[in-house]
Design a protein around this motif. Structure first.
Motif, mmCIF file in Angstrom:
data_model
loop_
_atom_site.group_PDB
_atom_site.id
_atom_site.type_symbol
_atom_site.label_atom_id
_atom_site.label_comp_id
_atom_site.label_asym_id
_atom_site.label_seq_id
_atom_site.Cartn_x
_atom_site.Cartn_y
_atom_site.Cartn_z
ATOM 1 N N UNK B 151 0.853 -1.188 0.000
ATOM 2 C CA UNK B 151 0.000 0.000 0.000
ATOM 3 C C UNK B 151 0.885 1.233 0.000
ATOM 4 N N UNK B 152 0.619 2.148 -0.909
ATOM 5 C CA UNK B 152 1.362 3.409 -1.013
ATOM 6 C C UNK B 152 2.876 3.164 -1.027
ATOM 7 N N UNK B 153 3.283 2.076 -1.647
ATOM 8 C CA UNK B 153 4.705 1.786 -1.768
ATOM 9 C C UNK B 153 5.317 1.095 -0.572
ATOM 10 N N UNK B 154 4.494 0.762 0.423
ATOM 11 C CA UNK B 154 5.028 0.098 1.618
ATOM 12 C C UNK B 154 4.506 -1.329 1.706
ATOM 13 N N UNK B 155 5.356 -2.204 2.210
ATOM 14 C CA UNK B 155 4.948 -3.587 2.419
ATOM 15 C C UNK B 155 4.016 -3.641 3.618
ATOM 16 N N UNK B 156 2.898 -4.336 3.452
ATOM 17 C CA UNK B 156 1.924 -4.369 4.550
ATOM 18 C C UNK B 156 1.450 -5.785 4.840
ATOM 19 N N UNK B 157 0.933 -5.945 6.023
ATOM 20 C CA UNK B 157 0.289 -7.187 6.445
ATOM 21 C C UNK B 157 -1.223 -6.919 6.402
ATOM 22 N N UNK B 158 -1.968 -7.843 5.794
ATOM 23 C CA UNK B 158 -3.416 -7.623 5.700
ATOM 24 C C UNK B 158 -4.120 -8.459 6.765
ATOM 25 N N UNK B 159 -4.985 -7.823 7.519
ATOM 26 C CA UNK B 159 -5.692 -8.496 8.602
ATOM 27 C C UNK B 159 -7.192 -8.327 8.417
ATOM 28 N N UNK B 160 -7.906 -9.351 8.809
ATOM 29 C CA UNK B 160 -9.362 -9.289 8.679
ATOM 30 C C UNK B 160 -9.993 -9.384 10.055
ATOM 31 N N UNK B 180 3.827 -1.174 11.871
ATOM 32 C CA UNK B 180 2.462 -1.479 12.276
ATOM 33 C C UNK B 180 1.513 -0.333 11.985
ATOM 34 N N UNK B 181 2.014 0.719 11.339
ATOM 35 C CA UNK B 181 1.162 1.873 11.023
ATOM 36 C C UNK B 181 0.040 1.452 10.072
ATOM 37 N N UNK B 182 -1.161 1.886 10.408
ATOM 38 C CA UNK B 182 -2.334 1.528 9.632
ATOM 39 C C UNK B 182 -2.357 2.339 8.346
ATOM 40 N N UNK B 183 -2.245 1.682 7.216
ATOM 41 C CA UNK B 183 -2.176 2.422 5.955
ATOM 42 C C UNK B 183 -3.475 2.369 5.163
ATOM 43 N N UNK B 184 -4.286 1.367 5.458
ATOM 44 C CA UNK B 184 -5.550 1.297 4.740
ATOM 45 C C UNK B 184 -6.564 0.538 5.579
ATOM 46 N N UNK B 185 -7.829 0.908 5.447
ATOM 47 C CA UNK B 185 -8.860 0.121 6.120
ATOM 48 C C UNK B 185 -10.130 0.129 5.288
#
Lengths: 203, 340
Positions: B151-160, B180-185
């Protein structure tokens, strides 16, 4: 360009059967032709090939973009079946597609690339539909409609699909966001969310 | 010859190792199968990281939100300087709005209305993060990791976060892997459809604004009318109201009497009682005012994941705004009673 990839209609299939298939495709088959066409389609590989080719010709006549290598549909269907088998209970199909596709082994991934693209198209189309639907009709309509039917709900001021500007509503929204500031994961201090347009639910 | 023997031994050793590894993996499999606890511990750690990630980091970025077919953007800056926290959020769509925060003090400037609203906030969480109450989230939601993404060029972990009942919406969260910064929800409806989505389209760690520059900008109120928004704490009971029973999972997190429209002239006189309920992730605000036939028209609205109900109860005007399904909003309405 596409012509090279379009096979000729196989010649072995009898002329009559081919004519029947063609008529069937155009919706002009007479009742006595129908059974023969069905039988040919079921028993004769070439008749099926023929059927597919006619469709392809029709597609290409309608639009160049519809031209495709024969067998694509089968590959697509096979891929779809494979995927469906692997699919867990689809709680949120659009989300699961991406991470899972990434896990699939390389050879497989290549095989399934068209499939993934197709899934992507479907997902995008889905979102579009949701957006378009949700604009005139609130997403939670079924629940609320049921609730409204159950008990005498409040009257609704505007008709479905009408967009209104209501400063009074905005005050409540802002107050809600402010106290739940940082709370709403999504919205920094209630600023991001625009409440200029509100969809009123139909009665 | 000798070499062959060694090779044989090595193979035997390897073989034993293989059996051992298989046994080991069996053991871990058995151990992990019933142990949902271990998994949810990790999940809880992710939640904890998302709660605190924003606090000690400098970043600036652009965020887009789409809800109910409406898309809007904001520019967000976050600066830490010693123990001070600064935040600057500028809306890019619709009416211009600049929100500054210095620790607990929040200033919102409305250039068009030539007004600046100042407010002291009790509980402040740095943006973006999960609410304080999200420590309770796992009581009402099931959390699982569903993969990795960018997301936005950063590697993220997706959680549900999947709700345990149908009183709330599911949420999908994208957390930056290192911080751990929240980049999308996303907020998801019962069929998995996206009701609302917020995402950083661009985010850079590091400083763009210095703390001093932000503070200077914040203090520029020349030509603006300064309105202080006074918020008085109270309780539903003290105000003569009670909820007969409770909506499962929801607890009161605040109850205040506040002006609803601080921007309007003389708006301070127009106060409402606001009670906020939380289930750890989603919130419902309940507003109670005196009924005024000229202004108050019953209605229900849905915008993205936010459902609103306005209705009259005797001499009172009830407004319920919640990031929950309308059925849940209606439960709150049904439970609210004026104390005899």
């Amino acid at each position: 360009m596409h012509n090279s990839s379009i096979p000729e209609a196989p010649r072995d299939t009898t002329r009559g059967a081919r004519e029947a298939l063609s008529a069937l495709m155009d919706g002009e088959a007479a009742s006595h032709q129908l059974q023969g066409a069905f039988d040919a389609w079921r028993s004769d590989d070439q008749a099926r090939q023929c059927w597919h080719t006619y469709h392809l010709i029709g597609d290409v006549l309608r639009s160049d973009e519809l031209a495709a290598v024969p067998g694509r549909d089968q590959t697509f269907l096979r891929g779809l079946r494979d995927r469906l088998v692997q699919e867990p209970v689809p709680f949120a199909p659009t989300a699961l597609a991406a991470p899972e596709a990434a896990v699939v082994s390389r050879g497989r991934a290549r095989l399934m690339a068209p499939m993934a693209i197709a899934a992507g198209v479907v997902a995008v189309a889905g979102v579009m539909v949701v957006l378009r639907v949700s604009t005139p009709v609130p997403v939670s309509l079924p629940a609320t409609a049921a609730a409204a039917a159950g008990q005498g709900g409040p009257d609704v001021v505007a008709v479905s699909g009408q967009l209104i500007r209501d400063a009074r509503l905005e005050r409540y929204f802002n107050a809600h966001r402010q106290v739940s500031n940082g709370v709403a994961v999504h919205v920094p201090g209630g600023v991001v969310r625009s409440v200029d347009t509100i969809v009123l639910e139909a009665k | 010859m000798n070499g062959g023997l060694q090779h044989l031994r090595a193979r035997r050793r390897l073989g034993r190792f293989g059996v051992g590894a298989a046994l080991l993996s069996c053991a871990t499999l058995v151990a992990t199968l019933p142990a949902r606890g271990a998994e949810s511990l990790e999940a809880a750690q992710w939640l904890q990281r998302m709660r605190t990630a924003a606090a000690d980091r400098n970043y600036h970025g652009t965020m887009m939100t789409s809800a109910g077919g409406v898309v809007s953007g904001s520019r967000v800056s976050h600066v830490c300087s010693g123990s001070d926290r600064f935040e600057y959020i500028e809306s890019l769509d619709g009416q211009p709005r600049h929100q500054f925060r210095h620790n607990n003090l929040v200033l919102t400037k409305w250039p068009q209305a030539k007004v600046v609203v100042s407010e002291q906030q009790d509980v402040v969480t740095d943006f973006p993060s999960l609410p304080e109450t999200s420590t309770r989230a796992l009581e009402n939601y099931e959390l699982r990791a569903i993969g990795k993404d960018r997301v936005a060029g950063h590697e993220v972990e997706v959680l549900m976060l999947k709700p345990r009942d149908d009183l709330r919406y599911a949420q999908r969260l994208w957390a930056e892997r290192d911080s751990g910064l929240l980049l999308r929800s996303d907020m998801l409806g019962p069929k998995g459809e996206v009701l609302e989505s917020s995402t950083f389209t661009e985010l850079t760690f590091g400083v763009r604004h210095s703390a001093e520059a932000l503070l200077r900008k914040m203090k520029q109120v020349k030509g603006l009318r300064v309105v202080r928004s006074e918020v008085a704490r109270t309780t539903l009971k003290d105000q003569g109201w009670l909820l007969q029973g409770r909506v499962p999972g929801f607890e009161v997190i605040s109850c205040v009497r506040r002006p609803l429209d601080a921007v309007a002239e003389g708006g301070a006189a127009d106060t409402a009682l606001q009670t906020v309920f939380s289930d750890g992730m989603s919130h419902v605000s309940l507003f109670i005012e005196r009924y005024d036939a000229r202004r108050h028209k019953p209605m229900r609205t849905a915008l993205g994941a936010t459902n609103t109900l306005m209705n009259r109860q005797g001499d009172w005007w009830i407004t319920i705004v919640g990031d929950v399904p309308m059925a849940t909003v209606r439960q709150f309405e049904a439970l609210l009673q004026r104390k005899p």
